[in-house]
Design an enzyme around this catalytic site. Sequence first.
Site, short mmCIF file in Angstrom:
data_model
loop_
_atom_site.label_atom_id
_atom_site.label_comp_id
_atom_site.label_asym_id
_atom_site.label_seq_id
_atom_site.Cartn_x
_atom_site.Cartn_y
_atom_site.Cartn_z
N SER A 88 -22.42 11.33 23.90
CA SER A 88 -23.23 10.48 24.78
C SER A 88 -23.75 11.17 26.04
O SER A 88 -24.57 10.59 26.75
CB SER A 88 -22.45 9.23 25.17
N LYS A 91 -27.45 11.23 26.25
CA LYS A 91 -28.24 10.16 26.85
C LYS A 91 -28.87 10.57 28.17
O LYS A 91 -29.90 10.03 28.58
CB LYS A 91 -27.36 8.92 27.05
N TYR A 174 -22.53 -1.26 27.52
CA TYR A 174 -22.79 0.11 27.08
C TYR A 174 -23.11 0.09 25.59
O TYR A 174 -22.34 -0.46 24.79
CB TYR A 174 -21.56 0.98 27.36
N ASN A 176 -25.09 2.24 22.18
CA ASN A 176 -25.90 3.26 21.53
C ASN A 176 -27.20 2.67 21.00
O ASN A 176 -28.19 3.39 20.84
CB ASN A 176 -25.11 3.88 20.37
N GLU A 296 -23.45 7.87 36.18
CA GLU A 296 -22.57 6.97 36.94
C GLU A 296 -22.20 7.63 38.26
O GLU A 296 -21.67 8.73 38.29
CB GLU A 296 -21.32 6.69 36.09
N LYS A 339 -20.64 11.82 33.55
CA LYS A 339 -20.92 11.22 32.25
C LYS A 339 -20.02 11.86 31.21
O LYS A 339 -19.89 13.09 31.16
CB LYS A 339 -22.39 11.42 31.85
N SER A 342 -18.75 11.82 23.39
CA SER A 342 -17.86 12.13 22.27
C SER A 342 -18.59 11.94 20.96
O SER A 342 -19.47 11.07 20.84
CB SER A 342 -16.63 11.23 22.27
N ASN A 367 -12.45 15.53 20.00
CA ASN A 367 -12.53 14.35 20.84
C ASN A 367 -11.13 14.07 21.39
O ASN A 367 -10.15 14.08 20.65
CB ASN A 367 -13.03 13.16 20.02
#
Length: 389
Positions: A88, A91, A174, A176, A296, A339, A342, A367
């Site tokens: 992610s 993004k 949140y 995807n 964030e 941010k 995974s 991960n």
Amino acid sequence: MITLSRRALLASTLLPLSAALAPARAQSAPDFGKVAPPIFSALAKTNDIPGLVVGITRNGVHEILAIGQTARKDGQPVDGSTLFELGSVSKTFLVTLAALAAERGQLDLNAPLEKVAQRLTGTAFGALTPLDLATHATGGMPLQLPDSIRNEKELVEWLAAWKPAAPPATRRAYSNISIGVLGLVTATALGTSFTRAAQRDLFPLLGLNSTYIDVPEDAMARYAMGTTKDNKPARLTPSLLGPEAYGVKSTALDMLTFLDANMAVGTVAPDMARALALTHTGYFETKSYVQEMVWERYPWPVGRERVLAGNAQDMAMKPQPITRLDPPSPPAPASFINKTGSTNGFGSYVVMLPAEKLGIVVLANRNYPNEDRVKAVYALVEGLLGGAG
């Protein structure tokens, strides 16, 4: 095997945003080569990570710590040029492309999506804006697509029937799906596919020469093999919205260049500089941080427990109340911006402290818990800056 390397950023010109940054720290600042190895060797051992690369950029100087191998079996030593799946963290590139399209007048971030996706006219999803998607402010979009959706036609039908659980801009969900659709909308506005726009235009404009969605054949030897929870090899397989939401592969060195651009260290084109600044505008406040476009933002200095709370599983798995910032909050140099990302076989974490001109990237071919990522990076920040709040 543990290796360390260091290189200086070639460009020395700062972008206009850098005028607001704090003065550079003295050259006697604690040494990355002494602070980082014990922290990240322990992290790799505790989480049984085959290969881990940690990079920092400090005042435009890049340093790399490499631990382990590119694969559990028959791997090669990892280094700053090893390709990892970003999950992610991908993004952040998507919203950069959307912001660049907005800067160039090709996409209105505040216009209803139905202006671009006419098949969604009159629907709840069509009433959302690209900015709603970029800030997760949809009111309740689920994290993942239902398994039954196999193509874009079925996706549009599902979106047309979707209803939010709460009014948009009151709940952060949140997803995807929403971010992936933002990629489709942006690509439509640009008249191309998302993958082509990213690889042909965005990555080169950012000065990235080892960042891909589709890894070319001549780079496959540098592509690490992921490791699943049950120690099986894994890499991403093609999926609907995958390229947009979590499909980027990159190296620690390229990611440091990306962080430099975000912190206004080095040079990018003026419209790209404005687009990056736009992604660091704050639009909503959660209980732990300010929500920028995907990024964030915490105040700096910040306590570790607050960052841990902001990266807790509930922030991704459950809708969270948000408060709109009116007016939006401009980019704030005194920030801790992060941010996580995974995939099934990889974990990533990126952090920026613009006032300190410090950026950190951690890439792993396994991960592992966000909590451990935050604790390790926070310890590194404390070690490099002599206390973090």
